[in-house]
Motif scaffolding. Sequence first.
Motif, short mmCIF file in Angstrom:
data_model
loop_
_atom_site.label_atom_id
_atom_site.label_comp_id
_atom_site.label_asym_id
_atom_site.label_seq_id
_atom_site.Cartn_x
_atom_site.Cartn_y
_atom_site.Cartn_z
N HIS A 138 2.16 -0.49 0.22
CA HIS A 138 2.42 -0.88 1.66
C HIS A 138 4.19 -0.81 1.84
O HIS A 138 4.64 -1.82 1.78
N PRO A 139 4.55 0.32 2.08
CA PRO A 139 6.14 0.35 2.36
C PRO A 139 6.77 -0.63 3.34
O PRO A 139 7.80 -0.91 3.31
N GLY A 140 6.18 -0.93 4.25
CA GLY A 140 6.38 -2.04 5.38
C GLY A 140 6.52 -3.57 4.94
O GLY A 140 6.52 -4.35 5.84
N PHE A 141 5.96 -3.88 3.70
CA PHE A 141 5.74 -5.16 3.43
C PHE A 141 6.97 -5.87 3.04
O PHE A 141 7.62 -5.72 2.10
N ALA A 142 7.48 -6.61 4.18
CA ALA A 142 8.89 -7.33 3.97
C ALA A 142 9.15 -8.29 3.00
O ALA A 142 10.30 -8.36 2.52
N THR A 143 8.02 -9.15 2.68
CA THR A 143 8.01 -10.18 1.72
C THR A 143 8.45 -9.30 0.41
O THR A 143 9.17 -9.97 -0.44
N ALA A 144 7.69 -8.44 -0.04
CA ALA A 144 7.91 -7.74 -1.26
C ALA A 144 9.45 -7.13 -1.55
O ALA A 144 10.01 -7.31 -2.55
N HIS A 145 9.84 -6.75 -0.28
CA HIS A 145 11.22 -6.19 -0.50
C HIS A 145 12.10 -7.30 -0.67
O HIS A 145 13.21 -7.22 -1.53
N GLU A 146 12.11 -8.54 -0.06
CA GLU A 146 13.00 -9.68 -0.30
C GLU A 146 12.79 -10.03 -1.65
O GLU A 146 13.83 -10.30 -2.36
N ASN A 147 11.62 -10.17 -2.20
CA ASN A 147 11.46 -10.54 -3.68
C ASN A 147 12.18 -9.67 -4.59
O ASN A 147 12.71 -9.98 -5.56
#
Length: 344
Positions: free
Chosen positions: A131-140
């Motif tokens: 899910h490229p739009g998964f903000a939490t994963a990007h922050e982590n």
Amino acid sequence: MTMRFSSLFGRWPAALPALLGALLTVGLPSFALADALAEAQRLMKQGQWSLAMERVDAHIRSAPRDAEGLFLKGVILSELGRPAEAIAAYTRLSEEHPELPEPYNNLAVLYAQQKQFEKARALLDMAIRAHPGFATAHENLADVYLKLASRSYEKALQLNPGSKQAKARLATISNVLAVPAGAEGKSLPAVRRDGDGAAQAGADSARSVPASGILPVTGETSGDAPPTGVAASDEASVREALLAWAAAWSQKDTRAYFELYAADFRRPGGMSRKAWEAERTQRLGRSGKETIEVDDIRVSFVDGKAIARFRQDYRSASVKSSVVKTFIFVKSGDRWLIQEERSG
């Protein structure tokens, strides 16, 4: 560094209608399974984790591939302090439903808590691919890269202690990792998606959520505003006091160590302050290097007191240990001092 767990709740079932068929296994009506999960979530919010686990296990026996049930099991195991079993639950979920990004994210957080940052990085890459739009994963993922960079600069300084560039960059990274979560919003969004699968912040995204992905119990702070009587800078001050406590212990600086404890510190076993200080002086005075690090700090405020929950990693020449601790701080003047310590 405080990484964020993610939650499936709040976006079900519109995001993944294909998974609804899993609720119909072994001929059970879907509403009965939904009721079991609703009961489990109610018990979780009440802190009745063992009873919630019983409900979830019963649900999984009836619907072995149900994603929400497997996800809840991972959440509960994390809260019960059983990370190996939580990892197994999330791994099973990721194998059963590789299209879900949340299990990869939560696995990454668990591995990062064990300081397995390369493994965490790989899992977060998988979450973002799902899910490229998964903000939490990007922050982590950004936090993991910062931690990996910090380790590399520390190694560089061990090899070349005079490197001003490494020192400056390590200091910058350390400052970034030490920024309180509340400075940029403490909330862990319960990821919601519309019918087209586009990610959006749900109504719960403004509420503070602990690492389990479950809303905090009554009394913990939530949202952007600090509780009444607590300044916006107080969370940072509590974190600084906790880091100073770890540094004083590592440096065997008994004076600085004792200055961090309140006059009414609740000493173990009801011993006198004098006896407690004598015992701690002897403990800190032992020969040999000791290193104490604190990580995954979470601060909340209740009735004018600060509650800091964190992971303590201890290392000496012969011992390595990791334990979850909770410190209760009280404010004295402009300082936050330790009033009580709890382990586990």
